[in-house]
Design an enzyme around this catalytic site. Structure first.
Site: not given
Ligand code: AMP
Length: 116
Positions: A89, A95, A97, A102, A104
């Site tokens: 993303n 989306g 966050s 990263h 997925h």
């Molecule tokens: P995005 O919304 O594409 O930026 O993905 C961020 C991802 O990070 C989400 O799927 C969250 O569930 C994951 N996430 C947030 N905090 C942590 C954490 N401490 N350890 C592992 N995953 C996390």
């Protein structure tokens, strides 16, 4: 390694915040998503900070190849031979966050398309 203050994934990369690490390379780390959206949901991040794919490709495109290499190793490690998805993303409308690039890696079930 550059650790950007208050970056969650920089802290995970540095071992300051714990994570369920699946695989690691010299430049990248793969760990399980804390809120999995599929039976396998692993995040692949560079150890060095880049905000998103746009930032990564502007500054270190070779690193993108290393991240995708690790992502495919994760899929193999997780037994996802029947199919998996690699998604990133990029920015607010997508989306994103966490502002540390990263990928997925999702698998272990049938994945619908198109995404929401
Ligand atoms: P995005 O919304 O594409 O930026 O993905 C961020 C991802 O990070 C989400 O799927 C969250 O569930 C994951 N996430 C947030 N905090 C942590 C954490 N401490 N350890 C592992 N995953 C996390």
């Amino acid at each position: 390694m550059s650790a950007v203050q208050d970056c969650l994934f920089c802290k995970i990369s540095a071992g300051v915040i714990p994570a369920d690490v699946v695989l690691e390379s010299d430049s990248a780390i793969a760990f399980r998503d804390i809120d999995p959206k599929a039976p396998t949901h692993v995040l692949v991040i560079p150890k060095k900070h880049f905000a998103d794919v746009t930032d990564l490709m502007s500054n270190d495109p070779d690193l993108a190849s290393e991240l995708l290499t690790l992502a495919t190793k994760v899929a193999e490690h997780e037994g996802l031979a029947s199919g998996y998805r690699i998604v990133t993303n990029n920015g607010e409308d997508a989306g994103q966050s966490v502002a540390h690039v990263h990928f997925h890696v999702l698998g272990g079930r049938s994945l619908s398309w198109p995404p929401g």
